[in-house]
Design a protein around this motif. Structure first.
Motif: not given
Lengths: 448, 448
Positions: A166-195
């Protein structure tokens, strides 16, 4: 949207930077991005369902070995009838909501040519942690873009393949819009939560959507505010003048409509005088729905006179502090000497300040009850299940909050906003005002 | 009000319990308490000033030995002309404010006989930590009672005798009113602060009023939300079309009106094109007021062509991250190629998101600047010193917040409130609605 391999700090910093661009985009640009996401997801239905099938395959193995519950399996499955279409419709629904950005809610003429204005603006960067339901990611991305907030998303590991697709599809869709790509990011590893929970210089608000454990964890660990509620220990108090029919309807709905929900009732308080008149009918209706009743001795004796059932049990002290999330209800008698005040005391002491209800014919008694309890939602003669953003007419629900600041109760898009002040002058300095100088006018101006 | 010798946990629990009583008192009862406090303090002027004299005596010794600064001495002294009367008047001013409790801001008919209402209510228990000025205790006690919040107060140790005397008087005054004594408590030992900051089950919000160090400390340690701002690193950006006269007036006022205030300007950004035209006049006016200018090489060279002064210095990188709180101003040139965007970037990177200002003749440029910066207060052509609750017309100021949730910018009584939902039904259950059942009306109702 990017499926980020960046470090948590890099991801959060990128989100913060892009949030400033997002905050300046007009309604039309944000809505266009939602349209693009909708259309791209619709077009990619097959590949997303294929990814979802891989998640489901793995989950079935875990379920077979007892590691995963059957209810989670059901939540993961995006191919169930109507689910994918509901996800798409959800994006359209968010698109149709009124723009929450830039609403002016205060205008004051401080002096000639010195005009103060307060207006809503996005909070900045949200960290949203959710569990297994794959469609939630599309909903959350939509809410973030609509409200002009950047968001870092972390979903439950059981739906990793679905989230990635889903996030790959959303990413491609956003590329054609004015919304910056980095404004929605998906993190997939549990390790990232604490930091991430420590990066308060970049992340402004955490929204955990899921179990009590998840919310409690975030509340303990986060260095930034957390929006949500750990517990939903809701009460209904049946007063001495309650109508038996109303009591039956409200209590049965509150307990059985969806027992796993946070707004289901967990403890029933019953005025001593109606143990014999109102309670038996309520108990019978509940038992017919398969609800186990854990009662104090007085209420149990009253019910037992009318009904014999294995579902009638003795309550322990712990039952009055338990969110069962199941077809179990604790029942306690309120002595007639203290009446409403004892019910208030019980609720303030044992409750979770979420939703509590009184059944009474008297407005005076209802007001006394509502004034006394320290709950986000105070209901009179209706089911606790109405505590919900959609039912309240907010169009969406970001979550239900038991916080005492910012947002409380069901939270709509409004909860993702804060305000800013703009002051427009013509060269004024503060030293011009006061003793012997100019005086402030503080004239309230109309908002339009 | 009690001068508490209880443990921090006992004090906080007592505050929480009394907060529920306080929340149910009508406007008249809370206002009567403020009247009683006012009259009791007026009657006890001599004994309070005697206690204050003891604080002052000790403080003078500390000042003589260099342990305490002269400015703190001034702040402690309650016998200075007008100060005691100002304290009394402050209580009356708070009394006169509109009641912030119970304001209805949303009414919706969910269905026939199912009416939702949102209304303001007190947050609950506040922990307010402040420094040496003894009159602050009366102000804070007034704000808490007016807003129906219980409060635990901790003042700076230099004014301990004054605080004790004032709190004893307030306590006696409250005894004859409906406001529970435990709803305002004074703690006098520094040891109590750390445990209090952990009692999130009883204390809902911390408000530190004082130095950056105090606020930062609370932000790091508190288990509950903190309202405030650690830094006030405010900017003014002079655009290429700025009027020289306006630039002089606004910058001089922003820097020199009260340099120790958080809303004073600390960094001046100047468009390259006006280094020779606007900046020299601004620099001259500042130097005439004794302001040291720490400049990058370009701006320094431009000023030096017109003015020779020892107050002209070279800036280091650190100066652009420093809240001087003194007659010092950092100056940086903004290259004309990037113009407003570079000013925005500097402010978002180096600033504290408090108050930032642009001087320009163009509304379009001002809007671009204001949209781009991530500041609580965005000013155009007026002094940063206007960022203040009194000047904004709020009648009082609880503090200035740079938080991204709940309250932002100058905070009036409104910042001490949250809302609750009340739903009044006639026996409805949620299962009645939806597929094949009833539909929600969600009809907006007037607020009165």
């Amino acid at each position: 949207m990017s499926l980020t391999n960046a470090s948590p700090e890099q991801a959060a910093r990128a989100a913060k930077i892009s949030s400033r661009t997002l905050a300046t985009l007009p309604t039309s640009a944000r809505n266009a991005a939602l349209d693009a996401i909708h259309d791209a997801l619709a077009a990619a239905r097959d590949e997303i369902l294929a990814a979802n099938a891989r998640d489901l395959e793995l989950a079935k193995k875990s379920a077979a070995s007892g590691e995963l519950s059957g209810s989670i399996l059901k939540r993961i499955d995006l191919s169930r009838k109507g689910k994918f279409d509901d996800m798409l419709q959800g994006i359209k629904d968010v698109l149709e909501l009124e723009d929450p950005v830039g609403r002016v809610d205060l205008r004051t003429e401080l002096d000639d040519g010195l005009i103060l204005q307060r207006q809503t603006c996005p909070i900045g960067v949200l960290l949203i942690i959710f569990e297994a339901r794959p469609e939630v990611i599309a909903n959350i991305a939509s809410l973030a873009i609509k409200s002009a907030n950047a968001a870092i998303l972390k979903g439950g590991k059981e739906s990793t393949e679905s989230f990635k697709a889903i996030s790959t599809v959303i990413s491609k869709a956003l590329a054609s819009t004015e919304v910056p790509n980095d404004s929605i990011q998906l993190v997939t590893t549990r390790d990232a939560v604490d930091p991430l929970l420590e990066l308060s210089q970049y992340i402004d608000l955490v929204i955990p959507r899921g179990s009590n454990e998840l919310v409690s964890y975030c509340q303990k660990k986060a260095h930034m505010p957390v929006l949500g509620h750990a517990d939903g220990l809701c009460h209904i108090y049946i007063h001495s003048d309650a109508s038996p029919e109303m009591a039956v309807n409200v209590v049965v709905d509150s307990k059985t409509d969806y027992p796993a929900a946070c707004n289901s009732v967990e403890t029933l308080l019953v005025h001593e005088e109606v143990l014999e008149t109102v309670l038996p009918a309520v108990a019978e209706a509940l038992i017919n729905k398969g609800v186990t009743l854990r009662c104090d001795s007085q209420s149990k004796a009253a019910i037992a006179k009318h009904i014999k059932s294995d579902l009638l049990e003795d309550a322990s002290d712990k039952d009055y502090n338990t969110e069962f999330l199941d077809l179990i209800l604790a029942i306690r008698t309120i002595p007639s000497s203290a009446a409403v005040d004892e019910a208030i005391h019980h609720i303030n002491t044992h409750g979770s300040h979420h939703t509590d209800c009184i059944i009474t014919a008297s407005k005076q008694v209802a007001d006394h009850f509502s004034n006394g309890i320290d709950s986000a939602c105070k209901f009179w003669n209706c089911s606790t299940r109405f505590c919900d953003g959609m039912r309240f007419g907010f169009g969406t629900e970001v979550g239900i909050s038991t916080n005492k600041v910012h947002a409380r109760g069901p939270v709509g898009l409004e909860g993702l906003m804060i305000h800013e002040y703009r002051l427009e002058g013509s060269g004024q300095g503060a030293a011009m005002y006061g003793d012997g100088g100019r005086q402030y006018k503080h004239k309230k101006l109309s908002l339009t």
